[in-house]
Design a protein around this motif. Structure first.
Motif, PDB file in Angstrom:
ATOM      1  N   ARG A 215       9.988  33.120 -24.741  1.00 27.68           N
ATOM      2  CA  ARG A 215      11.313  32.754 -24.261  1.00 27.68           C
ATOM      3  C   ARG A 215      11.211  32.494 -22.770  1.00 27.68           C
ATOM      4  O   ARG A 215      10.446  33.169 -22.065  1.00 27.68           O
ATOM      5  N   PRO A 216      11.938  31.524 -22.225  1.00 21.85           N
ATOM      6  CA  PRO A 216      11.868  31.237 -20.782  1.00 21.85           C
ATOM      7  C   PRO A 216      12.123  32.490 -19.955  1.00 21.85           C
ATOM      8  O   PRO A 216      13.158  33.138 -20.082  1.00 21.85           O
ATOM      9  N   GLY A 217      11.134  32.853 -19.148  1.00 23.10           N
ATOM     10  CA  GLY A 217      11.261  34.006 -18.268  1.00 23.10           C
ATOM     11  C   GLY A 217      11.120  35.342 -18.962  1.00 23.10           C
ATOM     12  O   GLY A 217      11.313  36.386 -18.330  1.00 23.10           O
ATOM     13  N   SER A 218      10.771  35.332 -20.255  1.00 26.61           N
ATOM     14  CA  SER A 218      10.707  36.597 -20.985  1.00 26.61           C
ATOM     15  C   SER A 218       9.782  36.478 -22.182  1.00 26.61           C
ATOM     16  O   SER A 218      10.208  36.575 -23.337  1.00 26.61           O
ATOM     17  N   ARG A 255      24.712  40.161 -33.669  1.00 23.77           N
ATOM     18  CA  ARG A 255      25.974  40.692 -33.154  1.00 23.77           C
ATOM     19  C   ARG A 255      26.273  40.168 -31.755  1.00 23.77           C
ATOM     20  O   ARG A 255      27.433  39.982 -31.387  1.00 23.77           O
ATOM     21  N   LYS A 256      25.221  39.968 -30.973  1.00 24.11           N
ATOM     22  CA  LYS A 256      25.403  39.481 -29.609  1.00 24.11           C
ATOM     23  C   LYS A 256      24.168  38.691 -29.204  1.00 24.11           C
ATOM     24  O   LYS A 256      23.081  39.263 -29.096  1.00 24.11           O
ATOM     25  N   PRO A 257      24.289  37.397 -28.986  1.00 24.53           N
ATOM     26  CA  PRO A 257      23.117  36.594 -28.585  1.00 24.53           C
ATOM     27  C   PRO A 257      22.467  37.148 -27.320  1.00 24.53           C
ATOM     28  O   PRO A 257      23.153  37.566 -26.378  1.00 24.53           O
ATOM     29  N   VAL A 258      21.146  37.167 -27.291  1.00 30.48           N
ATOM     30  CA  VAL A 258      20.393  37.702 -26.160  1.00 30.48           C
ATOM     31  C   VAL A 258      19.896  36.534 -25.318  1.00 30.48           C
ATOM     32  O   VAL A 258      19.066  35.747 -25.765  1.00 30.48           O
ATOM     33  N   LYS A 259      20.395  36.425 -24.092  1.00 31.84           N
ATOM     34  CA  LYS A 259      20.016  35.298 -23.234  1.00 31.84           C
ATOM     35  C   LYS A 259      18.642  35.513 -22.599  1.00 31.84           C
ATOM     36  O   LYS A 259      17.767  34.651 -22.675  1.00 31.84           O
ATOM     37  N   VAL A 260      18.451  36.634 -21.929  1.00 32.79           N
ATOM     38  CA  VAL A 260      17.155  36.953 -21.318  1.00 32.79           C
ATOM     39  C   VAL A 260      16.722  38.309 -21.876  1.00 32.79           C
ATOM     40  O   VAL A 260      17.158  39.355 -21.395  1.00 32.79           O
ATOM     41  N   PRO A 261      15.908  38.315 -22.905  1.00 31.69           N
ATOM     42  CA  PRO A 261      15.573  39.583 -23.567  1.00 31.69           C
ATOM     43  C   PRO A 261      14.651  40.463 -22.752  1.00 31.69           C
ATOM     44  O   PRO A 261      13.865  39.989 -21.926  1.00 31.69           O
ATOM     45  N   ASP A 262      14.760  41.769 -22.994  1.00 38.48           N
ATOM     46  CA  ASP A 262      13.793  42.714 -22.446  1.00 38.48           C
ATOM     47  C   ASP A 262      12.445  42.503 -23.131  1.00 38.48           C
ATOM     48  O   ASP A 262      12.352  41.881 -24.199  1.00 38.48           O
ATOM     49  N   THR A 263      11.410  43.024 -22.507  1.00 33.89           N
ATOM     50  CA  THR A 263      10.084  43.015 -23.122  1.00 33.89           C
ATOM     51  C   THR A 263       9.475  44.403 -22.980  1.00 33.89           C
ATOM     52  O   THR A 263       9.826  45.178 -22.094  1.00 33.89           O
ATOM     53  N   CYS A 264       8.568  44.741 -23.907  1.00 30.92           N
ATOM     54  CA  CYS A 264       7.847  45.997 -23.833  1.00 30.92           C
ATOM     55  C   CYS A 264       6.379  45.708 -23.540  1.00 30.92           C
ATOM     56  O   CYS A 264       5.879  44.617 -23.830  1.00 30.92           O
TER      57      CYS A 264
END
Length: 391
Positions: A215-218, A255-264
């Motif tokens: 994903r862009p940036g993530s 339930r809620k679109p994730v724009k910039v997701p976290d990463t592990c």
């Protein structure tokens, strides 16, 4: 039985192993000290064709002190008995799979793959959920199962000591990819195969695999990520290690679109899902077992083990049992396969069997092959292992 559980499609997936962490090993050795003994035989002990070992064994003691052990099919049943040495399959289905076509419902096929209870009555469960889009007309453009596979870690709960489990409404998601299932997905996607839950002080930890995403940036790297929470009964409370702290959350993208997701940040040295992680009572060291295919850091296929002081830095993996696993080509395994290792100590002091002494039981499945096919003729077996610590 001829029905082959689709959970064995994990054989098609082998994640690239991260670089090994430099760490002095907390434990000296983990060695086999006895022959295998039979715990469950599908052809003899099953209630129906859904009863085959198809996940790593998870156990807890209920409020009466009796033991419930999970690790079967997506029509979830438990082996029960007064202790780990006297278990029989209970034919009551504690959690069924709805095989529903809507991926947002997270009720296609689910396996109970981790449990936690403080009192033996209220039990939290993490589910390995597979949305198998290839089985639902119009939901996947590809014909390959792997290209249609959408995995999520969801949750269920029991208020009767594991005699029955219920899903929340709306669905309770512990970890999901920040992308919804797509007709043109073209690859395996999501989080899958959690280890058992292990305690360390007020925290509860679990290791879970992810296929990663771009994903862009993530961008998320594929591998095994470490999650923790203080409240396993709250699926939304789990947070994953990012390399700097436990702050990454992976909520339900429906339930809620994730724009910039976290990463592990994946932890080494695991090339595949962790079968089990337990804590050695005398030293506090953690021990993990997993299966691996020969190659790179793994000279032979089989079950490997590694140890850690903090669940983040792990020492060099060492071979415990050699043998073809689900990650090997069944065509070259006429003697069958081994899969789904776990470690259980009958003398565990914790209700959730997340601790071990100087001996434990390596519990795993053996799978018979016919030609190049993996059959549902499976046994659940165990072998005693000795754990030795440095002086």
């Amino acid at each position: 039985m001829t029905r082959v559980p689709l959970f064995t499609a994990l054989a098609l997936l082998a994640l690239a192993a991260p670089a090994l962490a430099a760490s002095e090993p907390p434990l000296a050795s983990l060695t086999l000290v006895g022959p295998p003994s039979l715990l469950f035989k599908a052809g003899r002990d099953a209630c129906d064709g859904a009863d085959v070992p198809d996940a790593s064994a998870r156990a807890f003691r209920d409020a009466t002190g009796a033991v419930a052990l999970f690790g079967m099919h997506y029509r979830n049943r438990a082996l029960r008995g007064p202790d780990l040495d006297h278990l029989t399959l209970d034919c009551a289905v504690v959690l069924d799979s709805g095989e529903k076509a809507d991926p947002a419902l997270y009720d296609d096929r689910s396996w109970i793959t981790a449990t936690w209870t403080e009192d033996g009555r209220s039990v939290a469960a993490l589910l390995h959920h597979e949305y198998q889009a290839n089985a639902h007309p119009g939901r996947c453009a590809a014909k390959s199962y792997m290209e249609c596979w959408y995995n999520t870690l969801t949750a269920a709960s029991s208020s009767d000591g594991g005699r029955s489990f219920a899903r929340a409404d709306p669905p309770a998601v512990m970890a999901a990819a920040p992308l919804r299932q797509e007709v043109g997905q073209g690859r395996h996607r999501g989080f899958f195969n959690p280890s058992n839950i292990v305690a360390d002080g007020p925290w509860r930890y679990v290791l879970a695999s992810t296929t990663g995403w771009e994903r862009p940036g993530s961008d998320q790297e594929a591998g095994v990520c470490l999650f923790r929470t203080r409240t396993p009964a709250d699926p939304a409370s789990w947070r994953a290690w990012t390399g700097a702290g436990f702050t990454a959350a992976f909520p339900d993208p429906y339930r809620k679109p994730v724009k910039v997701p976290d990463t592990c940040k994946p932890v080494a040295p695991f090339p595949t899902p962790v079968g089990a992680v337990v804590r050695h009572r005398a030293t506090g060291a953690f021990v993990a077992v997993f299966m691996a295919k020969a190659g790179g850091a793994f000279p032979r296929s089989g079950f490997y083990w590694t140890s850690s002081r903090d669940l983040i830095a792990w020492d060099r993996p060492r071979l415990l049992v050699a043998g073809a696993t689900l990650y090997d080509d069944p065509c070259g395994a006429p003697g069958g396969l081994i899969a789904y290792p776990s470690l259980l100590d009958p003398a565990a002091t914790g209700r959730n069997f997340d601790d071990v002494g100087d001996t434990a039981l390596l519990t795993y499945a053996t799978l018979r092959t016919e030609g190049c096919a993996i059959t549902s003729d499976r046994d659940l077996v165990r072998r005693r292992v000795a754990i030795k610590v440095w002086p």
